[in-house]
Design a protein around this motif. Sequence first.
Motif, PDB file in Angstrom:
ATOM      1  N   LEU A 122       9.302  12.612  -7.606  1.00 25.27           N
ATOM      2  CA  LEU A 122      10.169  12.034  -6.579  1.00 25.27           C
ATOM      3  C   LEU A 122       9.504  10.824  -5.945  1.00 25.27           C
ATOM      4  CD1 LEU A 122      12.708  12.194  -4.736  1.00 25.27           C
ATOM      5  CD2 LEU A 122      11.363  13.667  -3.210  1.00 25.27           C
ATOM      6  N   THR A 123      10.174   9.670  -6.041  1.00 25.69           N
ATOM      7  CA  THR A 123       9.738   8.458  -5.356  1.00 25.69           C
ATOM      8  C   THR A 123      10.799   8.113  -4.324  1.00 25.69           C
ATOM      9  OG1 THR A 123       8.576   7.638  -7.324  1.00 25.69           O
ATOM     10  CG2 THR A 123       9.074   6.033  -5.607  1.00 25.69           C
ATOM     11  N   LYS A 124      10.381   8.048  -3.081  1.00 26.34           N
ATOM     12  CA  LYS A 124      11.344   7.952  -1.980  1.00 26.34           C
ATOM     13  C   LYS A 124      10.758   7.094  -0.860  1.00 26.34           C
ATOM     14  CE  LYS A 124      14.075  11.266   0.771  1.00 26.34           C
ATOM     15  NZ  LYS A 124      14.346  12.708   0.966  1.00 26.34           N
ATOM     16  N   CYS A 125      11.582   6.266  -0.236  1.00 23.91           N
ATOM     17  CA  CYS A 125      11.091   5.355   0.794  1.00 23.91           C
ATOM     18  C   CYS A 125      10.625   6.127   2.025  1.00 23.91           C
ATOM     19  CB  CYS A 125      12.170   4.353   1.181  1.00 23.91           C
ATOM     20  SG  CYS A 125      11.585   3.137   2.402  1.00 23.91           S
ATOM     21  N   SER A 126       9.461   5.771   2.513  1.00 17.47           N
ATOM     22  CA  SER A 126       8.881   6.471   3.657  1.00 17.47           C
ATOM     23  C   SER A 126       9.620   6.183   4.954  1.00 17.47           C
ATOM     24  CB  SER A 126       7.407   6.079   3.817  1.00 17.47           C
ATOM     25  OG  SER A 126       7.288   4.675   3.979  1.00 17.47           O
ATOM     26  N   VAL A 136       7.581   1.718   2.569  1.00 12.69           N
ATOM     27  CA  VAL A 136       7.597   1.483   1.118  1.00 12.69           C
ATOM     28  C   VAL A 136       7.989   2.771   0.407  1.00 12.69           C
ATOM     29  CG1 VAL A 136       5.800  -0.305   1.177  1.00 12.69           C
ATOM     30  CG2 VAL A 136       5.149   2.105   0.959  1.00 12.69           C
ATOM     31  N   PRO A 137       8.370   2.675  -0.855  1.00 12.58           N
ATOM     32  CA  PRO A 137       8.572   3.908  -1.640  1.00 12.58           C
ATOM     33  C   PRO A 137       7.225   4.598  -1.841  1.00 12.58           C
ATOM     34  CG  PRO A 137       9.649   2.020  -2.677  1.00 12.58           C
ATOM     35  CD  PRO A 137       8.746   1.471  -1.621  1.00 12.58           C
ATOM     36  N   ILE A 138       7.177   5.902  -1.613  1.00 15.83           N
ATOM     37  CA  ILE A 138       5.947   6.657  -1.865  1.00 15.83           C
ATOM     38  C   ILE A 138       6.200   7.633  -3.006  1.00 15.83           C
ATOM     39  CG2 ILE A 138       5.046   6.391   0.479  1.00 15.83           C
ATOM     40  CD1 ILE A 138       5.963   9.251   1.061  1.00 15.83           C
ATOM     41  N   ILE A 139       5.165   7.856  -3.805  1.00 16.35           N
ATOM     42  CA  ILE A 139       5.249   8.719  -4.988  1.00 16.35           C
ATOM     43  C   ILE A 139       4.814  10.114  -4.587  1.00 16.35           C
ATOM     44  CG2 ILE A 139       4.339   9.117  -7.298  1.00 16.35           C
ATOM     45  CD1 ILE A 139       3.831   6.021  -7.393  1.00 16.35           C
ATOM     46  N   THR A 140       5.692  11.101  -4.788  1.00 16.83           N
ATOM     47  CA  THR A 140       5.384  12.470  -4.379  1.00 16.83           C
ATOM     48  C   THR A 140       5.634  13.447  -5.531  1.00 16.83           C
ATOM     49  OG1 THR A 140       7.618  12.897  -3.520  1.00 16.83           O
ATOM     50  CG2 THR A 140       6.024  11.900  -2.003  1.00 16.83           C
ATOM     51  N   PHE A 171       0.859  -1.176   0.000  1.00 12.98           N
ATOM     52  CA  PHE A 171       0.000   0.000   0.000  1.00 12.98           C
ATOM     53  C   PHE A 171       0.895   1.226   0.000  1.00 12.98           C
ATOM     54  CE2 PHE A 171      -2.340   3.504   1.774  1.00 12.98           C
ATOM     55  CZ  PHE A 171      -3.625   3.355   1.268  1.00 12.98           C
ATOM     56  N   THR A 172       0.706   2.108  -0.991  1.00 13.93           N
ATOM     57  CA  THR A 172       1.561   3.293  -1.072  1.00 13.93           C
ATOM     58  C   THR A 172       0.750   4.538  -1.390  1.00 13.93           C
ATOM     59  OG1 THR A 172       3.639   4.155  -1.966  1.00 13.93           O
ATOM     60  CG2 THR A 172       2.134   3.108  -3.535  1.00 13.93           C
ATOM     61  N   LEU A 173       1.369   5.670  -1.190  1.00 11.66           N
ATOM     62  CA  LEU A 173       0.765   6.961  -1.489  1.00 11.66           C
ATOM     63  C   LEU A 173       1.253   7.457  -2.840  1.00 11.66           C
ATOM     64  CD1 LEU A 173       1.337   8.626   2.009  1.00 11.66           C
ATOM     65  CD2 LEU A 173      -0.672   7.338   1.228  1.00 11.66           C
ATOM     66  N   SER A 174       0.393   8.150  -3.563  1.00 11.06           N
ATOM     67  CA  SER A 174       0.767   8.742  -4.843  1.00 11.06           C
ATOM     68  C   SER A 174       0.152  10.135  -4.877  1.00 11.06           C
ATOM     69  CB  SER A 174       0.250   7.892  -6.008  1.00 11.06           C
ATOM     70  OG  SER A 174       0.667   8.414  -7.236  1.00 11.06           O
TER      71      SER A 174
END
Length: 267
Positions: A70-74, A61-65, A39-42
């Motif tokens: 920028l995709t970076k681990c939370s 997890v990597p989240i998409i921002t 489960f991730t954020l975008s």
Amino acid sequence: MEYKLVAVDMDGTLLTPQLEISEETVETINRVIEKSVIFTLSTGRMYLAAIPFANMLNLDVPIITCNGALTKCSRTGKVYDIKKIDKKLSSKVIKYCEEAGISVSIYMEDDIYIQKNSENLDIHMQIDLAKPQIVVDFDSLLDGSIIKIMFNSSDKYKLEQHTRKLYELYKEQLNFYFSLPHFVEIVHKEANKRNALENLARKFNIKREEIIAMGDNFNDKDMIEYAGLGVAMGNAPDYLKEVAEFVTHSNDEDGVRHVLEKFILNR
């Protein structure tokens, strides 16, 4: 279908109009993660503005921002993908906005920069949950490290007029997104939620049809069309509902929770 990856937009989707996540939704997300579903954020938000919510959900997890820039681990802060705007392009866009009298904000990886007396200060404090760095001018920042440029105007006509001009000038080199009522966000041409989600799926060896993507606005359209199950919120505009495979409840009615229970928890 057994879904293995869920990517969810934040504002207007996961978050209520009060910018909160309901306790019921948090509990449901935890149950989904317990089933080994990623489960991730975008989101269009900057990384630091998404992290408080990622921590609330205990995501690792990597989240998409920044709309895919920028995709970076939370948890670890490891950068998986970053797309920076060419410094010459940044300079041209900023110069145009300054001459037009439009308030500009510059996003680096973990910082926001504004000029003194900018109208954007309170907005960043409330929405991004971050205090911007105030600079005399943006010249020192034009080193190729900018990942997003945001500008706004309370004058809707003025905003649309200048956005149209900038779009015609740089549509082949940059992506433009409207966010909230009076904001325009500019990112690298290859930065969008679909590309970021596709890269993430490739990293985890997950097939397109095994992905659920949920959103409520134009910047979610490409990832909703890409995912095996594209979901539009009940509060989304009609054009988004038309391209989605499923329309859920609104963000004020736990629409995300409804999708997770129906398609993953089988309730």
